[in-house]
Design a protein around this motif. Structure first.
Motif, PDB file in Angstrom:
ATOM      1  N   ALA A  30       0.838  -1.190   0.000  1.00 27.95           N
ATOM      2  CA  ALA A  30       0.000   0.000   0.000  1.00 27.95           C
ATOM      3  C   ALA A  30       0.877   1.246   0.000  1.00 27.95           C
ATOM      4  CB  ALA A  30      -0.917  -0.008   1.220  1.00 27.95           C
ATOM      5  N   LEU A  31       0.330   2.339  -0.521  1.00 25.20           N
ATOM      6  CA  LEU A  31       1.060   3.601  -0.590  1.00 25.20           C
ATOM      7  C   LEU A  31       0.702   4.469   0.607  1.00 25.20           C
ATOM      8  CD1 LEU A  31       0.690   4.395  -4.393  1.00 25.20           C
ATOM      9  CD2 LEU A  31       2.360   2.942  -3.229  1.00 25.20           C
ATOM     10  N   ALA A  32       1.695   5.182   1.128  1.00 25.87           N
ATOM     11  CA  ALA A  32       1.490   6.035   2.299  1.00 25.87           C
ATOM     12  C   ALA A  32       0.690   7.275   1.915  1.00 25.87           C
ATOM     13  CB  ALA A  32       2.836   6.432   2.901  1.00 25.87           C
ATOM     14  N   ALA A  33      -0.193   7.692   2.808  1.00 24.43           N
ATOM     15  CA  ALA A  33      -0.992   8.885   2.556  1.00 24.43           C
ATOM     16  C   ALA A  33      -0.191  10.156   2.789  1.00 24.43           C
ATOM     17  CB  ALA A  33      -2.231   8.873   3.447  1.00 24.43           C
ATOM     18  N   SER A  34       0.818  10.082   3.659  1.00 25.84           N
ATOM     19  CA  SER A  34       1.643  11.256   3.962  1.00 25.84           C
ATOM     20  C   SER A  34       3.083  10.810   4.165  1.00 25.84           C
ATOM     21  CB  SER A  34       1.121  11.975   5.209  1.00 25.84           C
ATOM     22  OG  SER A  34       1.113  11.105   6.315  1.00 25.84           O
ATOM     23  N   PRO A  35       4.055  11.697   3.961  1.00 29.01           N
ATOM     24  CA  PRO A  35       5.460  11.312   4.084  1.00 29.01           C
ATOM     25  C   PRO A  35       5.894  11.260   5.539  1.00 29.01           C
ATOM     26  CG  PRO A  35       5.321  13.644   3.611  1.00 29.01           C
ATOM     27  CD  PRO A  35       3.899  13.115   3.565  1.00 29.01           C
ATOM     28  N   PRO A  36       6.981  10.544   5.833  1.00 27.77           N
ATOM     29  CA  PRO A  36       7.543  10.595   7.188  1.00 27.77           C
ATOM     30  C   PRO A  36       8.155  11.964   7.443  1.00 27.77           C
ATOM     31  CG  PRO A  36       9.015   9.437   5.707  1.00 27.77           C
ATOM     32  CD  PRO A  36       7.773   9.719   4.916  1.00 27.77           C
ATOM     33  N   LEU A  37       8.316  12.292   8.705  1.00 32.83           N
ATOM     34  CA  LEU A  37       8.940  13.556   9.083  1.00 32.83           C
ATOM     35  C   LEU A  37      10.446  13.375   9.236  1.00 32.83           C
ATOM     36  CD1 LEU A  37       6.384  14.664  11.835  1.00 32.83           C
ATOM     37  CD2 LEU A  37       6.409  15.323   9.407  1.00 32.83           C
ATOM     38  N   VAL A  38      11.182  14.471   9.142  1.00 29.60           N
ATOM     39  CA  VAL A  38      12.620  14.423   9.402  1.00 29.60           C
ATOM     40  C   VAL A  38      12.849  13.881  10.810  1.00 29.60           C
ATOM     41  CG1 VAL A  38      14.705  15.813   9.732  1.00 29.60           C
ATOM     42  CG2 VAL A  38      13.179  16.283   7.804  1.00 29.60           C
TER      43      VAL A  38
ATOM     44  N   VAL B 106      12.873  16.073   3.617  1.00 29.29           N
ATOM     45  CA  VAL B 106      11.638  15.785   2.890  1.00 29.29           C
ATOM     46  C   VAL B 106      11.168  17.050   2.195  1.00 29.29           C
ATOM     47  CG1 VAL B 106       9.234  14.999   3.043  1.00 29.29           C
ATOM     48  CG2 VAL B 106      10.939  14.079   4.626  1.00 29.29           C
ATOM     49  N   ASP B 107      10.806  16.946   0.924  1.00 31.68           N
ATOM     50  CA  ASP B 107      10.099  18.042   0.265  1.00 31.68           C
ATOM     51  C   ASP B 107       8.957  17.452  -0.559  1.00 31.68           C
ATOM     52  OD1 ASP B 107      11.129  17.184  -2.205  1.00 31.68           O
ATOM     53  OD2 ASP B 107      12.667  18.731  -2.287  1.00 31.68           O
ATOM     54  N   ASP B 108       8.389  18.228  -1.471  1.00 30.27           N
ATOM     55  CA  ASP B 108       7.234  17.748  -2.226  1.00 30.27           C
ATOM     56  C   ASP B 108       7.577  16.619  -3.190  1.00 30.27           C
ATOM     57  OD1 ASP B 108       5.559  19.515  -0.984  1.00 30.27           O
ATOM     58  OD2 ASP B 108       5.674  21.042  -2.555  1.00 30.27           O
ATOM     59  N   THR B 109       8.864  16.459  -3.515  1.00 29.17           N
ATOM     60  CA  THR B 109       9.242  15.491  -4.546  1.00 29.17           C
ATOM     61  C   THR B 109      10.105  14.356  -4.021  1.00 29.17           C
ATOM     62  OG1 THR B 109       9.165  17.230  -6.222  1.00 29.17           O
ATOM     63  CG2 THR B 109      10.355  15.221  -6.811  1.00 29.17           C
ATOM     64  N   VAL B 110      11.045  14.641  -3.123  1.00 30.72           N
ATOM     65  CA  VAL B 110      11.993  13.613  -2.698  1.00 30.72           C
ATOM     66  C   VAL B 110      12.005  13.438  -1.187  1.00 30.72           C
ATOM     67  CG1 VAL B 110      13.487  14.029  -4.686  1.00 30.72           C
ATOM     68  CG2 VAL B 110      13.971  15.177  -2.504  1.00 30.72           C
ATOM     69  N   ILE B 111      12.491  12.283  -0.782  1.00 24.32           N
ATOM     70  CA  ILE B 111      12.809  11.992   0.615  1.00 24.32           C
ATOM     71  C   ILE B 111      14.253  11.532   0.644  1.00 24.32           C
ATOM     72  CG2 ILE B 111      12.297  10.549   2.627  1.00 24.32           C
ATOM     73  CD1 ILE B 111       9.461  10.254   1.576  1.00 24.32           C
ATOM     74  N   GLN B 112      15.055  12.072   1.542  1.00 25.34           N
ATOM     75  CA  GLN B 112      16.447  11.662   1.698  1.00 25.34           C
ATOM     76  C   GLN B 112      16.637  11.061   3.084  1.00 25.34           C
ATOM     77  OE1 GLN B 112      18.726  15.156   0.760  1.00 25.34           O
ATOM     78  NE2 GLN B 112      18.326  14.981  -1.435  1.00 25.34           N
ATOM     79  N   TYR B 113      17.432   9.994   3.152  1.00 23.50           N
ATOM     80  CA  TYR B 113      17.521   9.179   4.359  1.00 23.50           C
ATOM     81  C   TYR B 113      18.882   8.513   4.417  1.00 23.50           C
ATOM     82  CZ  TYR B 113      15.735   6.630   0.346  1.00 23.50           C
ATOM     83  OH  TYR B 113      15.545   6.178  -0.936  1.00 23.50           O
TER      84      TYR B 113
ATOM     85  N   CYS C 291       6.384   5.138   0.934  1.00 24.19           N
ATOM     86  CA  CYS C 291       6.373   6.598   0.839  1.00 24.19           C
ATOM     87  C   CYS C 291       7.235   7.100  -0.318  1.00 24.19           C
ATOM     88  CB  CYS C 291       6.836   7.227   2.149  1.00 24.19           C
ATOM     89  SG  CYS C 291       8.523   6.782   2.657  1.00 24.19           S
ATOM     90  N   ALA C 292       8.133   6.236  -0.846  1.00 29.89           N
ATOM     91  CA  ALA C 292       9.006   6.652  -1.943  1.00 29.89           C
ATOM     92  C   ALA C 292       9.578   5.419  -2.629  1.00 29.89           C
ATOM     93  CB  ALA C 292      10.144   7.544  -1.423  1.00 29.89           C
ATOM     94  N   VAL C 293      10.105   5.638  -3.822  1.00 33.89           N
ATOM     95  CA  VAL C 293      10.807   4.587  -4.563  1.00 33.89           C
ATOM     96  C   VAL C 293      12.286   4.957  -4.577  1.00 33.89           C
ATOM     97  CG1 VAL C 293      11.027   3.344  -6.741  1.00 33.89           C
ATOM     98  CG2 VAL C 293       8.782   4.171  -5.996  1.00 33.89           C
ATOM     99  N   HIS C 294      13.115   4.123  -3.952  1.00 37.03           N
ATOM    100  CA  HIS C 294      14.554   4.408  -3.871  1.00 37.03           C
ATOM    101  C   HIS C 294      15.178   4.435  -5.265  1.00 37.03           C
ATOM    102  CE1 HIS C 294      18.706   4.367  -2.615  1.00 37.03           C
ATOM    103  NE2 HIS C 294      18.899   3.310  -3.376  1.00 37.03           N
TER     104      HIS C 294
ATOM    105  N   GLU D  42      18.306   8.533  -1.614  1.00 38.57           N
ATOM    106  CA  GLU D  42      17.164   9.349  -1.993  1.00 38.57           C
ATOM    107  C   GLU D  42      16.132   8.526  -2.744  1.00 38.57           C
ATOM    108  OE1 GLU D  42      17.253  13.640  -3.660  1.00 38.57           O
ATOM    109  OE2 GLU D  42      17.059  12.350  -5.429  1.00 38.57           O
ATOM    110  N   GLY D  43      14.867   8.844  -2.496  1.00 35.15           N
ATOM    111  CA  GLY D  43      13.768   8.237  -3.240  1.00 35.15           C
ATOM    112  C   GLY D  43      12.785   9.301  -3.680  1.00 35.15           C
ATOM    113  N   TYR D  44      12.144   9.059  -4.820  1.00 36.40           N
ATOM    114  CA  TYR D  44      11.076   9.951  -5.271  1.00 36.40           C
ATOM    115  C   TYR D  44       9.772   9.555  -4.591  1.00 36.40           C
ATOM    116  CZ  TYR D  44      13.875  12.108  -8.937  1.00 36.40           C
ATOM    117  OH  TYR D  44      14.820  12.825  -9.619  1.00 36.40           O
ATOM    118  N   ARG D  45       9.047  10.544  -4.107  1.00 29.49           N
ATOM    119  CA  ARG D  45       7.835  10.293  -3.345  1.00 29.49           C
ATOM    120  C   ARG D  45       6.753   9.664  -4.215  1.00 29.49           C
ATOM    121  NH1 ARG D  45       5.900  15.260   0.150  1.00 29.49           N
ATOM    122  NH2 ARG D  45       4.197  13.747   0.381  1.00 29.49           N
ATOM    123  N   THR D  46       6.036   8.727  -3.642  1.00 34.74           N
ATOM    124  CA  THR D  46       4.988   8.033  -4.393  1.00 34.74           C
ATOM    125  C   THR D  46       3.846   8.968  -4.778  1.00 34.74           C
ATOM    126  OG1 THR D  46       4.109   7.286  -2.262  1.00 34.74           O
ATOM    127  CG2 THR D  46       5.459   5.736  -3.501  1.00 34.74           C
ATOM    128  N   CYS D  47       3.595  10.019  -3.995  1.00 37.81           N
ATOM    129  CA  CYS D  47       2.527  10.953  -4.345  1.00 37.81           C
ATOM    130  C   CYS D  47       2.823  11.661  -5.660  1.00 37.81           C
ATOM    131  CB  CYS D  47       2.298  11.955  -3.219  1.00 37.81           C
ATOM    132  SG  CYS D  47       3.695  13.033  -2.866  1.00 37.81           S
TER     133      CYS D  47
END
Length: 347
Positions: A242-250, A277-284, A305-308, A327-332
């Motif tokens: 399933a896809l996340a409705a919202s991204p994780p927080l820093v 985290v921004d509107d497009t990417v998540i970095q971890y 929440c993202a595709v690595h 880094e991954g691009y956000r699924t949204c």
């Protein structure tokens, strides 16, 4: 057993001896462990100058032979080494792996030129010490359930090939990176291997091979994703994520189920903090390797929440400091690129 030519052996030994990580005994042992060769470490003499130690490693791994049906010990090690060198050396290693049938080389990720996040890598270490890592036991059961939908992708194009990771988002739809599957022309030579993992005794589990149906396919270079329709609805047997409705927080954690270095399925659960985290990417800072491209980046409730797609030790433009991040691009954002009928199938 891998029978290298004299020139091939010399070039490999020289390449290994030039790597800073292999200048120490501990670094050599750690590289072997990271390549999944930890059972061989006690039998390899990793002492001495870099050239001597590199020669011993190549000799032992070449003579050892296969560690699985389609992977040589030397191939597993060189596939990891390829993540530390430049493109010319990567191409040399990939050609060597294919020539000697050692294993399929991993898909090289495109470089990321802009990194953003915390000011200091030290803040990550502090969080590892102070963060609450307690989880209910069913957290592990949920991880195993999620892992079923993740597969190893083996792409073949003529005499060349590469591997990556993908995951089911519907009974017949699989998501991965565009740089793993950039074109529909590659689908005829691509296998999707489910259950490519080891059991608790370290024995390979039975693998189910799936193929593209010849139906829907979409590749988007800007967000580095590919969505492909598979035949025989493998999600009915392996589940879907399933896809996340919202991204994780820093500061929160993300887990990645993956096939690092083309190896059997693994999961990264530790030192896995979100840094940006921004509107497009998540970095971890969750651990990955080439071959992990296309893996699901999962929140602690096991939603994607993202595709690595990439990572590295690169400069942060704002400060000039270097950070090792992935880094991954956000699924949204990926959903925004899909036709409305497909979006409804993925939710």
């Amino acid at each position: 057993m891998v029978e290298l030519t004299v020139d091939e052996r010399q070039r490999i030994v020289t390449l290994l001896a030039s790597l800073s990580v292999l200048t120490t005994e501990s670094g050599r042992a750690e590289m072997l462990n990271l390549a999944g060769l930890d059972e061989l470490v006690p039998h390899i003499d990793v002492t001495g100058p870099p050239l001597v130690a590199a020669s011993r490693i190549v000799t032992h791994l070449s003579a050892y032979g296969r560690i699985s049906r389609d992977q040589e010990a030397l191939g597993r090690f060189l596939n990891l080494v390829a993540t530390l060198v430049g493109r010319e050396q990567q191409d040399f290693i990939a050609a060597l792996l294919l020539k000697h049938h050692m294993m399929v080389p991993v898909s090289p990720a495109r470089p990321v030129t802009a990194w953003r996040g915390a000011d200091s890598a030290g803040s990550v270490e502090e969080k590892i010490i102070t963060s609450n890592t307690l989880r209910p036991v069913h957290f592990l059961e949920q991880a195993l359930t999620a892992a079923r939908a993740v597969c190893h992708i083996h792409v073949r194009q003529g005499a060349t090939g590469w591997t990556g990771t993908g995951f089911l988002v519907a009974e017949d739809l699989l998501l991965t990176n565009e740089h793993v599957l950039p074109s529909a022309d590659l689908l005829a030579g691509t296998r999707f291997l489910f259950n490519y993992e080891d059991d608790p005794q370290g024995r390979p589990r039975p693998v189910e091979t799936a193929y593209a149906s010849g139906g829907y396919f979409l590749a988007d270079r800007s967000l580095d994703f590919a969505l492909v329709e598979l035949a025989d609805r493998p999600g009915e047997r392996w589940g879907r994520l399933a896809l996340a409705a919202s991204p994780p927080l820093v500061g929160e954690r993300v887990n990645i189920i993956q096939h690092p270095g083309g190896q059997p399925k693994q999961i990264a659960l530790q030192s896995n903090f979100v840094e940006y985290v921004d509107d497009t990417v998540i970095q971890y800072v969750t651990a990955t390797l080439p071959g992990s491209s296309g893996s699901p980046v999962l929140t602690d409730d096991w939603r994607v929440c993202a595709v690595h797609h990439a990572g590295g030790n690169l400069k942060e433009p704002a400060t000039g400091s270097r950070y090792f991040r992935n880094e991954g691009y956000r699924t949204c954002r990926i959903l925004d690129r899909l036709p409305s009928d497909l979006r409804s199938r993925l939710n």
